[in-house]
Every structure is written in C-alpha cells, then in structure tokens.
Design an enzyme around this catalytic site. Structure first.
Site, PDB file in Angstrom:
ATOM      1  N   GLU A  42       7.326   3.235 -16.833  1.00  0.00           N
ATOM      2  CA  GLU A  42       6.072   2.413 -17.346  1.00  0.00           C
ATOM      3  C   GLU A  42       5.830   2.769 -18.628  1.00  0.00           C
ATOM      4  O   GLU A  42       5.095   2.336 -19.390  1.00  0.00           O
ATOM      5  CB  GLU A  42       4.788   2.580 -16.335  1.00  0.00           C
ATOM      6  CG  GLU A  42       4.944   2.102 -15.043  1.00  0.00           C
ATOM      7  CD  GLU A  42       5.696   2.737 -13.858  1.00  0.00           C
ATOM      8  OE1 GLU A  42       6.049   3.536 -14.092  1.00  0.00           O
ATOM      9  OE2 GLU A  42       5.617   2.077 -12.658  1.00  0.00           O
ATOM     10  N   LYS A 154      -6.864  -4.078  -5.819  1.00  0.00           N
ATOM     11  CA  LYS A 154      -6.123  -5.295  -4.994  1.00  0.00           C
ATOM     12  C   LYS A 154      -7.120  -6.228  -4.541  1.00  0.00           C
ATOM     13  O   LYS A 154      -6.488  -7.518  -4.518  1.00  0.00           O
ATOM     14  CB  LYS A 154      -5.514  -4.323  -3.913  1.00  0.00           C
ATOM     15  CG  LYS A 154      -4.130  -5.024  -3.451  1.00  0.00           C
ATOM     16  CD  LYS A 154      -3.540  -4.052  -2.326  1.00  0.00           C
ATOM     17  CE  LYS A 154      -2.364  -4.787  -1.541  1.00  0.00           C
ATOM     18  NZ  LYS A 154      -1.338  -4.722  -1.831  1.00  0.00           N
TER      19      LYS A 154
END
Ligand code: TPP
Ligand code: MG
Lengths: 552, 174
Positions: A42, A154
């Site tokens: 990342e 989420k």
C-alpha cells in the site's frame, strides 16, 4: 457511489490494494471503466499516486483496506503532505457498529492521519458521501494542495442510495486567498526596481501553480538570477544563464553566496525550510525579503518578511509583471559569474577509473537531453541529481523533499509514467532506497510500465555514510550494503530487464539500450563507494560556510 | 503573555481533537479550553487561553485557520470583554470551622453547593484574580479537590464577533 464520484472527477487511474473492508469497492471496480493499478504494497500505491499527481498536476487516487492496509499508507500520506501533493485516499473501515470495539482489522486511521492530511473524513451516513467526495477532491487540489483521506465503513459501502453529485462545494471554513494584495505587490515592484543585487528564490509553489513561464518572464525582464529549492527545480530551466541551480545544504556555492550577498530576495512558493536556510538568523541577512505564498501560515513562520504577499503564485506574478519594468544588472551578474568560476561543480571521471555517480547522472541528462521525467529516491544520488540534471520542463521532477522518504522514487516513477505515458521516465535510485520498495518490480512488469530505474550503486547508505565520515570520524555504523542483492538478477527474477555498467564507456551504452526497451529496466551502475556530495553546509551553519570538497 | 481566543467551529466529530492535536504537535501551550454549542447548534464556540509570545500567537492563529472545520478566530485579549471561569472547590471542613468558611464564601459571593461531615463543596464564578484569591484563602483549610471549566469570554456592550472581526451588533448573532 464512490466509483460514480470518481468518474465525475475524471479519475482515469486508481492505485490500490484490496482487502476485506473494501470488497464492495473492488467489486464495483470489476466492471467500471477506470483503470486500477494493484501495487505490491500500500505504501507504494500512495507513492505511485503521488508521482502521478506531481507529474500531471491532477490529484492521485488511492484505495486501501482497513487496519494494516490503511496504516501502510501512512508514510506515503506524510510524504505527500510535506510536499503539498494533491491526493484523495479512500480506506475501508470496519462496519459502523463495530467501530471502537477493536474489531478485526480495525485501526483509527482518521485519528492516525489527522496531523498528516490537509483534511480527513470518517463517513457516518451514506447521504454525506457524495458531498464528502466532492469536497475531498476540491480540498486536495485547491489552495495549498495536500492529501485528503476518506475512511469509509463497510456498511456504508454496501448501502444503496440515490447518487446525486453536488455541482459546487460550500466549505465555510475554507477560503484560500488567490489574489495578492495590490499594495504589497506594488511594494514588491518598487523593491525590485530599486534592488541592485536581487535574487529570486523559487519553490514547489511555482510548480503547483504552473507559474514557470511567468517566473522566466520576471527573471529575464529584470535580469534577476533564480535559485530554486529541490521542489522548485523544474520551475526554471537549469541551463538558463540566469539559473543559479539549487540553494541550501547541497546547493551550489554561487547560489548560496548570491543569497548571502543579495539586497533583495523574492521567495516565490517556497517556505524557508532549514535545509535551505541553514542557520536561519544568518540567512540572507543583507536582503529585504518579499515572500509570495498561498499559505498565510508560511509567511513569517521561519523568517522575518518585509513584504508579505498571500496569494496564488501565478496570479500574483501576473499582477506583478503588469508594472515591472525592464532592468539590467551587469555588475551583479558579473559577480555571480565570478562566483561560478571560483567553485564550479566538478568531478573527474577517468576513462578507465572507478565510475563516478556524478558522471552517471550527467550521462542520463545528456542521453535524455534533459527531457525525461525524473523521480529520485533519497540520499546522495538525489542531491547529485539536483546538481547535475538540468531540468527543462515543468513537472519533470518528483522527489521527496520535505519528508525525505527512501522508497518513494521507484513507485512514484510508476505513477509518473502512467500519467505521462508518452515520455521517458527515469527513477534515479540509491541501492539502499530502491530496496525499500523493490517489490514494485512486479507491478512494473505486470502492467508493463516502462520505467528505467538507474541505481547509483555505491554499496552504502551513502548519505548516512558521508555524515559518519565527516562528523563521526569515519565510524561507519550500519551503513554498508555490500552483500547485494544482485540487481540485475533481481530485475530478471521479476521478468524485467537488468543491465549493468562498471566503466565510464559503458554508461551511455546501457542508458541508450534501456531507453530502446519498451518495458521496465533496472540499470545497476557500480559507482565509487566513498564519493561525497559537495558543496555541503554543515547543519546549523550559515549557508555561506560551505565545505567544498574532501580536502577541507 | 496570555491571550484569549474565541474560536467558532463547525460542530462536527473530531474538531476538538484537531484543535488539541494542533496545539500539541506544534508545541503551543493551551492554558485552558472551554467548548459549548452556540445558538446555532451546528456551530460551537471555543474559548482558548494561550500562553505565547506575539510571534507564536500569530502562528497559532494562522495554523488554526488552516483547519477546515474552523470558521472564525478572534483575539479578545485586547478587546473589552467579560472573562469568567467557574470553579468547584472541595475543602476540608468540620463543625468548628464551617461558619468561618461560610463567611469567606459570602464575601466572595460564592456558594456552598454540598456539605458533608468532613468537607464542603464551594462553587464560584469569577475572573482569574478572584479565583486565585479564594483558592489561596481556602488552602488554609485544606483543599481536597478542585475542578475548573476553563475561561470563557464575551465582548462587552453590543459588540459581537462576525467574520472573525469585532463589530457592532446587527441581527444575526451567534
Ligand atoms: C525511510 C527512511 N529511512 C531512513 C532514512 C535516512 N536516510 C537518509 S539518506 C539514507 C541513505 C540512502 O542510501 P541510498 O538509497 O543507497 O542512497 P545513497 O545516499 O547511497 O545515494 C538514509 C538511510 C530516510 N531518509 N528514509
Ligand atoms: Mg547507496
């Protein structure tokens, strides 16, 4: 919804890495016509987005999952923050009801990134999402640019709702000043008309504002020499007769002395960083100081300023040029010529001798005619690049200035290449730094991103070794890298091309070879191990007190 | 010296952390900080007392201004204003000296808000000098615990803070 917003923002590429908390986002990417580049770490995704942003001027976009995915972004975000690079980062977060429960892969990335983002958001309602996306892009790329992070739980990714992207943004607490104060601009014009020994000191603000042509115009019309920071190198042509090159710790002798002797210093989109000023109360002591910057907090932060001008560099220079009259400074330029001759940047490459790093970098400059997009890692090779590569075009350099992040350059070159597919992109790397993100060779090969990585392989963490040599009596503590790896084999293991040069005569040959290969290439330049970067201003010393070479 | 700043902020999660974090990481000293909603529930008002020199204060204000959720900052230090802080003081007290303490409390126009066998809680509002004076006096009896709200400040007269500047009042006051 996120993807739709990205399309509205004309995003053409996303850098990221998937995971549990962004499954929904990645599912939407599956049939969206936006390119996604999966890096192998990342951190590399942020650096790549940052390289893309620096090379194009458009915000870079990053996706990462919650917890470790998000924390892996931190170095990249801090790098972009220090250098005012526009990024929009979207991290997955655990579902809203789980926040604060130490759920699996939960990390408070909102809290963690507070001090290293221009602004950040934790989305709590789906209805807020379009507005937040719009604001994020606006904040990232307006005023003083910077990274903006959106933490997206989420459940909000899963929720469905009507998508209405706002046309405008209203952020009551955010109103950057773009137009400079006319009274102050007039004072600057007068100061320039009166000055006998003026110097323009240009930083990254000139690049981000796109004011390079105006800077050139100002310099030429008033015959004023220009020195730049590392961030500002691509803002002024390095081979222009008025160019002084970079100033500061490893700046040119003549740039530092010129600033020291100047009677007027006009700082443009620069921030008087300690690497530039050395001992601050001895910096430009004889000069009246004009400071142009979009961020009012930079003005007066490190140094007293006589004429403060808050505004966008481009607009301020446009206004300034309206009334600035032509001027000549033959004596001042003669003095600078004298300084240039008394301590030029030199090295002596013996044809059969050890390869010198400066020669390699100058060869890259020659072979690319100064037209390549260059990224660098951090260390000696970075400083030699600043000294020996004469940048011609705006946004042709991406280098971690403020944070000095090793591991930045290679992933940044991938982003830069994707943003500028037609151009030659070189990453000038150190053997130490390259290893911080060398896994990205897989990304380069995967997407056939044809960057050329020139490793200035001195078998040392050279910059640290140099300090240990000079300030710690050669007690070389944990800086040797002589055990490899073999970078040619490493490149080949990933399916890239590896080339090596050990002699001066081979350098141009391998550079040309690399440029002719339509895929990623790693160049291993075996250079002299204990070469040092000079001139050098020891830390906390006035910039006029430079160490000019090994003998001193 | 001590400066008093009135800061209007958007009433959003994390704003206090942003402000406090900024002070901590830039090495600015917060003497006291008080927050509460304004008439407009979307906007909160912070009163921040800062110990700084003039140059540092300038940086404090400029850096605070960069926070996106901050709407307005005004420096009330040199404006005629009413400054108050509320303090509760738990003091050792028994049957023999309770009356004496009661007298001090009255002199300072404070209030006893709780009495127990061995202590009393005194509530007092005032400016700094007044608070320091009573604390000094009460320390003779033994102060067990204190809690302070931090300073709050309002401009005197009909002046209000608008757009970060001090202005004569017109309609929309926050
Ligand atoms: C992430 C990170 N860790 C440590 C440092 C400290 N540091 C600065 S330069 C340098 C050495 C870099 O070595 P190399 O990449 O081989 O470049 P060279 O100086 O040899 O050209 C180190 C360790 C840093 N800048 N970044
Ligand atoms: Mg090295």
């Amino acid at each position: 919804m996120v993807i739709e917003a990205l399309k509205k923002e004309n995003v053409d590429v996303i850098f990221g890495y998937p995971g549990g908390a962004v499954l929904n986002l990645y599912d939407q990417l599956y049939d969206a016509d936006i390119r996604h580049i999966m890096t192998r770490h990342e951190q590399a995704a942020v650096h790549a987005a940052d390289g893309y942003a620096r090379a194009t001027g458009r915000p870079g976009v990053v996706f990462a999952t919650s917890g470790p995915g998000a924390t892996n972004l931190v170095t990249g975000i801090a790098t972009a923050y220090m250098d005012s690079v526009p990024l929009v980062l979207i991290t997955g977060q655990v579902s809203s009801p789980l926040i604060g429960t130490d759920a699996f892969q939960e990390a408070d990335i909102f809290g963690i990134t507070l001090p290293i983002t221009k602004h950040n958001y934790l989305v709590t309602e789906l209805a807020d999402l379009p507005r937040i996306m719009k604001e994020a892009f606006y904040l990232a790329a307006s005023g003083r640019c910077g990274p903006v992070l959106i933490d997206l739980p989420k459940d909000i990714q899963q929720a469905e709702g009507e998508f209405r992207y706002p046309k405008t943004v209203q952020i009551p607490g955010y109103n950057p000043t773009y137009d400079g104060h006319l009274g102050q601009i007039n004072r600057a014009i007068k100061a320039l008309a009166r000055a006998k020994k003026p110097v323009l000191y240009a930083g990254g603000g000139v690049v981000s504002s796109g004011a390079h042509e105006l800077l050139l115009e100002l310099a030429e019309r008033t015959e004023t020499p220009v020195t730049t920071t590392l961030m500002g190198l691509s803002a002024f042509p390095g081979c222009h007769p008025l160019s002084l090159g970079m100033l500061g710790m490893h700046g040119t002798y003549w740039a530092n002395i010129a600033v020291n002797e100047a009677d007027l210093l006009i700082a443009i989109g620069a921030r008087f960083d300690d690497r530039v000023t050395g001992k601050i109360n001895r910096f430009a002591q004889g000069a009246k100081i004009v400071h142009i910057d979009i961020d009012p907090a930079e003005i007066g932060k490190n140094i007293r300023v006589d004429v403060p001008i808050v505004g966008d560099v481009k607009r301020v220079l446009t206004e300034l040029l309206k009334k600035t009259e032509a001027k000549q400074h033959p004596e001042w330029l003669a003095r600078i010529e004298e300084l240039k001759n008394c301590a030029p940047l030199v090295y002596c490459q013996e044809p059969e001798g050890e390869l010198l790093p400066q020669f390699v970098i100058e060869s890259i400059y020659r072979e690319t005619k100064g037209e390549a997009v260059i990224t660098t890692e951090v260390g000696q090779h970075q400083m030699w690049t600043a000294q020996y590569y004469k940048f011609k075009n705006l946004r042709s350099l991406a280098s971690s200035g403020g944070l000095g992040t090793m591991g930045y350059g290679f992933p940044a070159s991938l982003g830069a290449q994707l943003g500028r597919p037609e151009e030659i992109v070189f990453c000038i790397a150190g053997d130490g730094s390259f290893q911080m993100n060398s896994q990205e060779l897989a990304t380069a090969v995967n997407y056939n991103i044809p960057v050329k990585v020139a490793i200035i392989n001195n078998q040392y963490l050279g910059m640290v070794r140099q300090w240990q040599q000079i300030f710690f009596r050669r007690r070389y503590s944990s800086v040797a890298l002589e055990k490899g790896p073999d970078f040619v084999k490493l490149a080949e293991a990933y399916g890239a091309v590896g080339l090596r040069a050990e002699k001066a005569a081979e350098v141009a040959v391998v550079i040309r070879q690399a440029m002719a290969i339509p895929g990623p290439v790693v160049l291993d330049f075996r250079v002299r191990a204990e070469e040092n970067v000079f001139p050098m201003v020891p830390p906390n010393c006035p910039t006029c007190e430079m160490i000019r070479g090994d003998e001193e | 010296m001590k400066y008093v700043l009135a800061v209007l902020v958007e009433n959003k999660p994390g704003v206090l952390v942003r402000v406090a974090g900024l002070f901590a990481r830039r090495g600015f000293n917060i003497e006291s900080l008080a927050v509460g909603k304004t008439v407009d529930p979307a906007i909160s008002r912070m009163t921040i007392e800062v110990e700084a020199d003039e140059k540092t204060l300038e940086q404090v204000v400029k850096q605070l201004n960069k926070l996106i959720n901050i709407l307005r900052i005004s420096n009330l230090t040199h404006e005629p204003s009413v400054n108050r802080e509320l303090v509760m003081i738990k003091v050792k007290a028994n049957a023999t000296n309770r009356a004496e303490i009661q007298q001090i409390v009255e002199t300072f126009r404070a209030k006893i808000v709780d009495v127990s066998l061995h202590s009393v809680i005194i509530e007092i509002t005032g400016n700094e000098e007044k608070l320091e004076a009573i604390l000094l006096l009460l320390s003779h009896y033994g102060i067990l615990e204190t809690v302070r709200t931090g300073k709050i400040a309002l401009l005197r007269g009909s002046k209000v803070i608008k757009n970060g500047e001090v202005k004569e009042n017109d309609k929309d006051v926050l």
